[in-house]
Design a protein around this motif. Structure first.
Motif, PDB file in Angstrom:
ATOM      1  N   UNK A  62      43.887   8.036  29.934  1.00  0.00           N
ATOM      2  CA  UNK A  62      44.417   7.248  31.047  1.00  0.00           C
ATOM      3  C   UNK A  62      43.414   7.034  32.183  1.00  0.00           C
ATOM      4  N   UNK A  63      42.141   7.293  31.931  1.00  0.00           N
ATOM      5  CA  UNK A  63      41.108   7.020  32.928  1.00  0.00           C
ATOM      6  C   UNK A  63      40.064   6.098  32.309  1.00  0.00           C
ATOM      7  N   UNK A  64      39.596   5.153  33.134  1.00  0.00           N
ATOM      8  CA  UNK A  64      38.565   4.236  32.683  1.00  0.00           C
ATOM      9  C   UNK A  64      37.310   5.014  32.297  1.00  0.00           C
ATOM     10  N   UNK A  65      36.719   4.649  31.166  1.00  0.00           N
ATOM     11  CA  UNK A  65      35.513   5.370  30.756  1.00  0.00           C
ATOM     12  C   UNK A  65      34.421   5.162  31.796  1.00  0.00           C
ATOM     13  N   UNK A  66      33.506   6.105  31.878  1.00  0.00           N
ATOM     14  CA  UNK A  66      32.438   6.038  32.872  1.00  0.00           C
ATOM     15  C   UNK A  66      31.224   5.272  32.354  1.00  0.00           C
ATOM     16  N   UNK A  67      30.918   5.465  31.094  1.00  0.00           N
ATOM     17  CA  UNK A  67      29.700   4.884  30.534  1.00  0.00           C
ATOM     18  C   UNK A  67      30.036   3.613  29.760  1.00  0.00           C
ATOM     19  N   UNK A  68      29.850   2.468  30.408  1.00  0.00           N
ATOM     20  CA  UNK A  68      30.124   1.179  29.759  1.00  0.00           C
ATOM     21  C   UNK A  68      28.905   0.673  28.984  1.00  0.00           C
ATOM     22  N   UNK A  69      27.765   1.343  29.132  1.00  0.00           N
ATOM     23  CA  UNK A  69      26.541   0.884  28.459  1.00  0.00           C
ATOM     24  C   UNK A  69      26.299   1.566  27.124  1.00  0.00           C
TER      25      UNK A  69
END
Length: 90
Positions: A62-69
């Protein structure tokens, strides 16, 4: 195994896509595992450099991931992953 859920918007392009359990210890590994069952899904979600497309969000517990790269956020077997495609229109 992590439980993966998808928004219905993704089923428009992958009609047989359903919530599933899959392998993977990182978000990228989860996507690669899903891509084996639904070829092309990873290309739909990721840019050519492997980063997450701007219109796609992935929530881990339920939390947006931190590493989008690199999509390196660790995933535990008990975690829930939600893959969410943002829609726009006018």
């Amino acid at each position: 195994m992590p439980q993966v859920k998808f928004t219905s918007a993704l089923q428009r392009f992958f009609p047989s896509l359903q919530n599933m359990e899959t392998d993977g210890q990182t978000v990228m590994e989860v996507l690669e595992s899903i891509n084996h069952q639904f070829p092309g899904l990873k290309d739909y979600l990721l840019e050519e450099d492997g980063s997450l497309r701007k219109h796609v969000n992935i929530f881990l517990k339920e939390e947006l991931i931190r590493d989008r790269n690199q999509l390196s956020d660790p995933v535990k077997p008990t975690d829930e992953v939600l893959i969410f495609q943002a829609l726009s229109g006018g």
